[in-house]
Design an enzyme around this catalytic site. Sequence first.
Site, PDB file in Angstrom:
ATOM      1  N   HIS A 157       2.559  -1.561   0.326  1.00  0.00           N
ATOM      2  CA  HIS A 157       3.162  -1.602  -1.192  1.00  0.00           C
ATOM      3  C   HIS A 157       2.690  -2.930  -1.523  1.00  0.00           C
ATOM      4  CE1 HIS A 157       5.883   1.619   0.420  1.00  0.00           C
ATOM      5  NE2 HIS A 157       5.418   2.269  -0.758  1.00  0.00           N
ATOM      6  N   LYS A 174      -4.365   5.476   1.351  1.00  0.00           N
ATOM      7  CA  LYS A 174      -3.617   6.502   2.258  1.00  0.00           C
ATOM      8  C   LYS A 174      -3.365   7.659   1.562  1.00  0.00           C
ATOM      9  CE  LYS A 174       0.825   5.986   3.659  1.00  0.00           C
ATOM     10  NZ  LYS A 174       0.998   7.605   3.284  1.00  0.00           N
ATOM     11  N   ASP A 175      -2.828   7.778   0.416  1.00  0.00           N
ATOM     12  CA  ASP A 175      -2.597   8.889  -0.544  1.00  0.00           C
ATOM     13  C   ASP A 175      -3.857   9.411  -1.267  1.00  0.00           C
ATOM     14  OD1 ASP A 175       0.333   9.462   0.582  1.00  0.00           O
ATOM     15  OD2 ASP A 175       0.519   7.382  -0.568  1.00  0.00           O
ATOM     16  N   GLN A 212       8.522  16.521  -6.102  1.00  0.00           N
ATOM     17  CA  GLN A 212       7.571  16.509  -5.113  1.00  0.00           C
ATOM     18  C   GLN A 212       7.885  16.909  -3.591  1.00  0.00           C
ATOM     19  OE1 GLN A 212       6.453  12.330  -6.294  1.00  0.00           O
ATOM     20  NE2 GLN A 212       5.832  12.193  -3.928  1.00  0.00           N
TER      21      GLN A 212
END
Length: 284
Positions: A37, A149-150, A61
């Site tokens: 982050h 990553k996402d 989510q």
Amino acid sequence: MKRLVTVEALREWVGTARAAGRRIAFVPTMGALHEGHLALVDEARRRASRVLLSVFVNPLQFGPNEDYRRYPRDLDKDEALAADRGVDALYAPDVSVMYPPGSEVHVVPGATATRWEGAVRPGHFEGVLTVVAKLFHQVMPDLAIFGQKDIQQLTLIRRMLTDLDWPIEIVMVPTVRESDGLALSSRNAYLDAENRVRARALSAGLFAAEAAWRGGQRSAERLRALVAEQLAAVPGVTPEYIAVVEPEGLAPVETAMAGTIVAVAARLGTTRLIDNVILEPAAG
């Protein structure tokens, strides 16, 4: 650094920054901040004069059998880390602020959301896009920073902005990894010592596929098999999918070209991890 907890306070902060001619970069997170982050924050600071970071664990989510209630939360620690890295304001709304009683309108994505993560986690991306849409409307940043990553999340957010004509620049920051290759993730905190070692199989498989591609291998099936071999060699790692896909809609490909994504999801005990690489020629 200011902590903001209401939409009104957020818009006042944004309005003041705008009146001063500041360029605003936005880093949306679910907290449990780590170096991945903070790498997003670093990129935001390079690109803008004001950095806003949000911390909101989005219930929409998470599926009914997922880890919403036990998802790691430590807002004071997140605030300290963000302040040390140069964040100007932290937006940490309560669920009742983001979803007041009577809220019912959601963002419903298309086919790209039904593949891979979407197939394993039905409704997940509807929740992701709904909260990102709300945050974007509240903040109206010049740019927003997301991690590689996402990758499916990032792909869908880009699609949402294109389809809904929002003038927000999206910046992708490469995945930050531990020294042994494991992608940084808030969910790594769930891993016990044994599964932490096993988790290296995900990046090992991706790196094997990447090395083969750079060595001339173009068969998506062969690249997929290389990842599968690495996962199969480690007891306790249960693959959910191994995908070799094009970058626009994440549809499977037969031939891997520059820009093709190799993605993997696997379970280690009760912990689910994802990772990916984007196939590009080696630098230099």
